[in-house]
Design an enzyme around this catalytic site. Structure first.
Site, PDB file in Angstrom:
ATOM      1  N   GLY A 113      21.795  95.033 -55.474  1.00  0.00           N
ATOM      2  CA  GLY A 113      20.901  95.904 -56.237  1.00  0.00           C
ATOM      3  C   GLY A 113      21.085  97.379 -55.901  1.00  0.00           C
ATOM      4  CD  GLU A 119      18.020  96.035 -49.973  1.00  0.00           C
ATOM      5  OE1 GLU A 119      19.243  95.939 -49.691  1.00  0.00           O
ATOM      6  OE2 GLU A 119      17.484  95.419 -50.906  1.00  0.00           O
TER       7      GLU A 119
HETATM    8  O1  DER Z   1      20.497  94.454 -53.125  1.00  0.00           O
HETATM    9  C1  DER Z   1      20.002  93.707 -52.291  1.00  0.00           C
HETATM   10  O2  DER Z   1      20.378  93.601 -51.119  1.00  0.00           O
HETATM   11  C2  DER Z   1      18.873  92.844 -52.748  1.00  0.00           C
HETATM   12  O3  DER Z   1      18.227  92.282 -51.670  1.00  0.00           O
HETATM   13  C3  DER Z   1      19.437  91.824 -53.716  1.00  0.00           C
HETATM   14  O4  DER Z   1      20.791  91.596 -53.432  1.00  0.00           O
HETATM   15  C4  DER Z   1      18.737  90.504 -53.703  1.00  0.00           C
HETATM   16  O5  DER Z   1      19.084  89.898 -54.875  1.00  0.00           O
HETATM   17  P1  DER Z   1      18.122  88.886 -55.653  1.00  0.00           P
HETATM   18  O6  DER Z   1      17.825  89.544 -56.942  1.00  0.00           O
HETATM   19  O7  DER Z   1      18.932  87.646 -55.768  1.00  0.00           O
HETATM   20  O8  DER Z   1      16.864  88.694 -54.813  1.00  0.00           O
END
Ligand code: DER
Length: 255
Positions: A113, A119
């Site tokens: 994302g 994060e």
């Molecule tokens: O970008 C990220 O690290 C998010 O946590 C994402 O990868 C999680 O994806 P999801 O839509 O499958 O929860």
């Protein structure tokens, strides 16, 4: 769908197992799975109908929620939860976040994302970092299932240099992540670009001249050192517990 239910299962189990009346500062990850983390928090806090009224109540009004992206900030604000930031709360009790792939050592590829910089900051200042994911994210070796590449946040000025550095590091075709609903590359919440670099399975079978191997840990370090790289979507030795939602239940992994 089975996939959505598996996300919900993992998210609910993590909230039920780790958030209780003593919880105060909570880091909220980004992506689609954490939407169900918020859903469960609202149920446990009495702000949303819960199927099981005997749920241990969460004292949500005495909790502060720390976002890991604009999306996660929207989740907190739109649901009327108390919003905090990492400057007010330099130590977080617990963070629950998603992942793109998780291996048996609880190492993860994150950044699908494009939120992995914030994060990682929030995860790093958390006493407990929990990952919740659906069954498509579970792998023996990182890079086995998630073939979109390791997400790498880079300074826009440097992206061409980073592309060529990643090729020298063994990625045949690193890729500047382009936006879908916008012309040009995606821009992160920090104003940077993202390059996705697939190195194949990070199984440690490759030995570099500098003595490093293609393990998640060595690759994270080598990529991080490249000029122009801001942060790497490899979370090494950070997650304490991983909840994998499966079609028939939960697979809980901890070291
Ligand atoms: O970008 C990220 O690290 C998010 O946590 C994402 O990868 C999680 O994806 P999801 O839509 O499958 O929860």
């Amino acid at each position: 769908s089975v996939l959505t239910n598996s996300k919900r299962l993992a998210a609910y189990k993590a909230v039920d197992n780790h958030l209780d009346s003593s919880t105060r500062i909570v880091g909220i990850g980004s992506g689609s799975t954490v939407v169900f983390v918020i859903e469960r928090i609202l149920q446990r806090g009495g702000l949303k109908e819960a199927e099981n009224e005997k749920l241990k109540k969460l004292d949500v009004n005495n909790c502060v929620f720390i976002p890991t992206s604009f999306q996660s900030r929207q989740l907190i604000v739109d649901n009327g939860l108390n919003l905090g930031d990492v400057d007010q709360y330099p130590v977080i009790d617990i963070t629950i976040d998603g992942a793109d792939e998780v291996d048996d050592n609880l190492n993860a590829i994150k950044g699908g994302g494009a939120c992995h910089l914030r994060e990682k900051v929030v995860a790093e200042i958390s006493k407990k970092f929990i990952i919740v994911a659906d069954y498509t994210k579970e792998s023996k070796v990182l890079g086995e299932k998630w073939t979109q590449g390791v997400p790498i946040e880079v300074i826009p000025f440097c992206y061409t240099l980073v592309l060529s550095s990643l090729k020298k590091l063994g990625c045949p075709s690193p890729n500047l992540r382009m936006a879908k609903a916008k012309a040009g590359p995606i821009i992160t919440d920090n104003g940077n670009f993202v390059i996705d670099a697939h190195f194949g399975p990070l199984d440690g079978t490759k030995l570099f001249d500098n003595g490093n191997r293609n393990t998640p840990g060595d690759m994270m370090k080598q990529i991080k050192l490249l000029t122009g790289v801001v942060e790497v979507g490899l979370f090494i030795d950070m997650a304490e517990i991983v909840y994998i939602g499966c079609e028939d239940g939960i697979n809980v992994k901890h070291i």
